[in-house]
Design a protein around this motif. Structure first.
Motif, PDB file in Angstrom:
ATOM      1  N   UNK A  97      18.922  45.468  38.429  1.00  0.00           N
ATOM      2  CA  UNK A  97      19.755  44.588  39.253  1.00  0.00           C
ATOM      3  C   UNK A  97      21.096  45.240  39.580  1.00  0.00           C
ATOM      4  N   UNK A  98      21.685  45.907  38.589  1.00  0.00           N
ATOM      5  CA  UNK A  98      22.967  46.563  38.814  1.00  0.00           C
ATOM      6  C   UNK A  98      22.838  47.729  39.794  1.00  0.00           C
ATOM      7  N   UNK A  99      21.769  48.503  39.669  1.00  0.00           N
ATOM      8  CA  UNK A  99      21.555  49.611  40.602  1.00  0.00           C
ATOM      9  C   UNK A  99      21.317  49.098  42.023  1.00  0.00           C
ATOM     10  N   UNK A 100      20.557  48.019  42.154  1.00  0.00           N
ATOM     11  CA  UNK A 100      20.336  47.423  43.475  1.00  0.00           C
ATOM     12  C   UNK A 100      21.647  46.928  44.077  1.00  0.00           C
ATOM     13  N   UNK A 101      22.498  46.365  43.231  1.00  0.00           N
ATOM     14  CA  UNK A 101      23.785  45.873  43.703  1.00  0.00           C
ATOM     15  C   UNK A 101      24.656  47.018  44.218  1.00  0.00           C
ATOM     16  N   UNK A 102      24.655  48.141  43.526  1.00  0.00           N
ATOM     17  CA  UNK A 102      25.420  49.311  43.975  1.00  0.00           C
ATOM     18  C   UNK A 102      24.882  49.798  45.319  1.00  0.00           C
ATOM     19  N   UNK A 103      23.571  49.831  45.456  1.00  0.00           N
ATOM     20  CA  UNK A 103      22.981  50.278  46.716  1.00  0.00           C
ATOM     21  C   UNK A 103      23.292  49.333  47.873  1.00  0.00           C
ATOM     22  N   UNK A 104      23.293  48.034  47.611  1.00  0.00           N
ATOM     23  CA  UNK A 104      23.529  47.049  48.668  1.00  0.00           C
ATOM     24  C   UNK A 104      24.989  46.963  49.075  1.00  0.00           C
ATOM     25  N   UNK A 105      25.893  47.018  48.102  1.00  0.00           N
ATOM     26  CA  UNK A 105      27.311  46.812  48.401  1.00  0.00           C
ATOM     27  C   UNK A 105      28.084  48.106  48.599  1.00  0.00           C
ATOM     28  N   UNK A 106      27.618  49.187  47.975  1.00  0.00           N
ATOM     29  CA  UNK A 106      28.364  50.441  48.035  1.00  0.00           C
ATOM     30  C   UNK A 106      29.501  50.496  47.032  1.00  0.00           C
ATOM     31  N   UNK A 107      29.682  49.426  46.261  1.00  0.00           N
ATOM     32  CA  UNK A 107      30.755  49.383  45.265  1.00  0.00           C
ATOM     33  C   UNK A 107      30.286  50.106  44.006  1.00  0.00           C
ATOM     34  N   UNK A 108      31.055  51.105  43.551  1.00  0.00           N
ATOM     35  CA  UNK A 108      30.646  51.858  42.362  1.00  0.00           C
ATOM     36  C   UNK A 108      30.564  50.984  41.114  1.00  0.00           C
ATOM     37  N   UNK A 109      29.703  51.363  40.229  1.00  0.00           N
ATOM     38  CA  UNK A 109      29.539  50.690  38.938  1.00  0.00           C
ATOM     39  C   UNK A 109      30.129  51.608  37.875  1.00  0.00           C
ATOM     40  N   UNK A 110      31.052  51.074  37.079  1.00  0.00           N
ATOM     41  CA  UNK A 110      31.667  51.860  36.016  1.00  0.00           C
ATOM     42  C   UNK A 110      31.113  51.408  34.674  1.00  0.00           C
ATOM     43  N   UNK A 111      30.770  52.382  33.855  1.00  0.00           N
ATOM     44  CA  UNK A 111      30.285  52.117  32.513  1.00  0.00           C
ATOM     45  C   UNK A 111      31.303  52.714  31.550  1.00  0.00           C
ATOM     46  N   UNK A 112      31.816  51.888  30.649  1.00  0.00           N
ATOM     47  CA  UNK A 112      32.802  52.361  29.687  1.00  0.00           C
ATOM     48  C   UNK A 112      32.099  52.669  28.379  1.00  0.00           C
ATOM     49  N   UNK A 113      32.243  53.919  27.944  1.00  0.00           N
ATOM     50  CA  UNK A 113      31.592  54.363  26.701  1.00  0.00           C
ATOM     51  C   UNK A 113      32.547  55.297  25.957  1.00  0.00           C
ATOM     52  N   UNK A 114      32.792  54.965  24.712  1.00  0.00           N
ATOM     53  CA  UNK A 114      33.661  55.773  23.836  1.00  0.00           C
ATOM     54  C   UNK A 114      35.031  56.043  24.479  1.00  0.00           C
TER      55      UNK A 114
END
Length: 76
Positions: free
Chosen positions: A14-31
């Motif tokens: 769902x998150x990947x589809x959202x990035x493809x549809x909106x063009x808004x980057x997805x940020x993942x915070x790790x360490x």
């Protein structure tokens, strides 16, 4: 949008589809650092526009030949 790795794991498709549809980057915070998932091609904002068939009522050709010179007063 920023998500945790756990949330990414739960909703990855769902998150990947959202990035493809909106063009808004997805940020993942790790360490304490951020990773970004962005589309490789920009999303066209105009591609999402939906036409309004009721915008012009009547024959659009008649609009081309309208004469407003009697009603137009440039001094007002």
């Amino acid at each position: 949008m920023e998500v945790s790795p756990s949330e990414l794991r739960k909703n990855i498709y769902n998150l990947l589809d959202q990035v493809l549809e909106t063009g808004i980057p997805l940020e993942i915070k790790r360490k304490g650092k951020k990773l970004k998932i962005i589309p490789s091609e920009p999303v066209s904002k105009l591609a999402k526009l939906v036409g309004d068939p009721d915008c012009i009522v009547g024959d659009p050709e008649k609009l081309v030949h309208l004469d407003w010179s009697d009603n137009w007063n440039p001094n007002v």
